[in-house]
Motif scaffolding. Structure first.
Motif, short mmCIF file in Angstrom:
data_model
loop_
_atom_site.label_atom_id
_atom_site.label_comp_id
_atom_site.label_asym_id
_atom_site.label_seq_id
_atom_site.Cartn_x
_atom_site.Cartn_y
_atom_site.Cartn_z
N TYR A 146 0.82 -1.21 0.00
CA TYR A 146 0.00 0.00 0.00
C TYR A 146 0.86 1.27 0.00
CZ TYR A 146 -4.45 -2.38 0.39
OH TYR A 146 -5.56 -3.14 0.12
N ALA A 160 -8.46 2.58 0.91
CA ALA A 160 -8.25 1.18 0.54
C ALA A 160 -9.58 0.45 0.66
CB ALA A 160 -7.22 0.53 1.45
N GLU A 162 -10.81 -3.34 1.15
CA GLU A 162 -10.29 -4.65 1.52
C GLU A 162 -11.40 -5.59 2.00
OE1 GLU A 162 -7.84 -6.63 1.68
OE2 GLU A 162 -6.07 -5.47 1.09
N ALA A 171 -3.45 -2.07 5.15
CA ALA A 171 -3.94 -0.75 4.75
C ALA A 171 -3.87 0.25 5.90
CB ALA A 171 -5.36 -0.86 4.22
N THR A 178 -9.68 2.90 5.53
CA THR A 178 -9.93 1.54 5.04
C THR A 178 -11.41 1.18 5.05
OG1 THR A 178 -7.75 0.91 5.85
CG2 THR A 178 -9.27 -0.87 5.28
#
Length: 208
Positions: A146, A160, A162, A171, A178
């Motif tokens: 990242y 991010a 995820e 992240a 995130t």
């Protein structure tokens, strides 16, 4: 303010984790080998090397032999990326691109698999930067993947997207806001800044 959204691939853009897990277990069963773990959550988010260390934790020679044989098995049992693509993925990427956000893809999967996915689903033009975990010495939850993506995208604010516990950890360690996409199996996403049930929610979060 320039913003970037960095996506994970497996479990985020494509619903693939369960398929990959079952394929690996089927392969080992046919070989008469017992996996070091039979829990799906022990594999989610790991690189290919990490997955094989989890399946064959002690016998390095056996691990490498099976890993080579699995390459043939994988080609004989390919995932259909078009069917695995999340229903709202294309629309979300198109929306974010139209709104001038930079897009990155940071996946632990092999580069060849990432490229096949992007080509098959016609998504190559959406991403400004793509990186595979196999290209790095350390994989998620290490934040390197990242940090490199952020550096290349060069934006003031980075997000991010995820799904896995270790992906979220990577992240967050890279100081990214995130977003975790909820899965249909138990996974700890408590460290994410926000949990969503569909990718379509991303555009509003990034715009705030």
């Amino acid at each position: 303010m320039e913003k970037a959204v960095i996506f994970d691939m497996d479990g985020v853009l494509i619903d693939s984790e369960t398929y990959y897990f079952k394929r690996r277990m089927q392969f080992l069963q046919e070989k008469g080998v017992t996996s070091g773990s039979t829990q799906l959550t022990d594999f989610v988010g790991k690189t290919e090397a990490g997955i094989w260390e989890t399946m064959i934790p002690t016998d390095e020679h056996l691990r490498e032999t099976l890993r080579k044989e699995y390459q043939v098995f994988r080609k004989q049992h390919p995932i259909q990326f078009e069917k695995a693509l999340r229903a709202s993925a294309y629309t979300v990427l198109k929306t974010l691109k139209r709104q001038k956000y930079k897009l990155g893809l940071a996946s632990s999967s092999p580069r060849s698999e990432i490229e096949q996915f992007l080509q098959t689903c016609c998504l190559e033009d959406f991403f400004d930067y793509v990186i595979s975990g196999e290209e790095l010495e350390k994989s998620k939850p290490d934040p390197t993947i990242y940090l490199l993506a952020q550096k290349q995208l060069n934006c003031e604010k980075n997000f991010a997207v995820e799904d896995s516990t270790i992906g979220i950890a990577a992240a967050k360690a890279a100081n990214l806001y995130t977003i975790a996409l909820k899965q249909n199996f138990p996974v700890d996403q408590s460290q994410a800044d926000v949990v969503i049930t569909d990718l379509s929610e991303i555009a509003d979060i990034v715009a705030e």
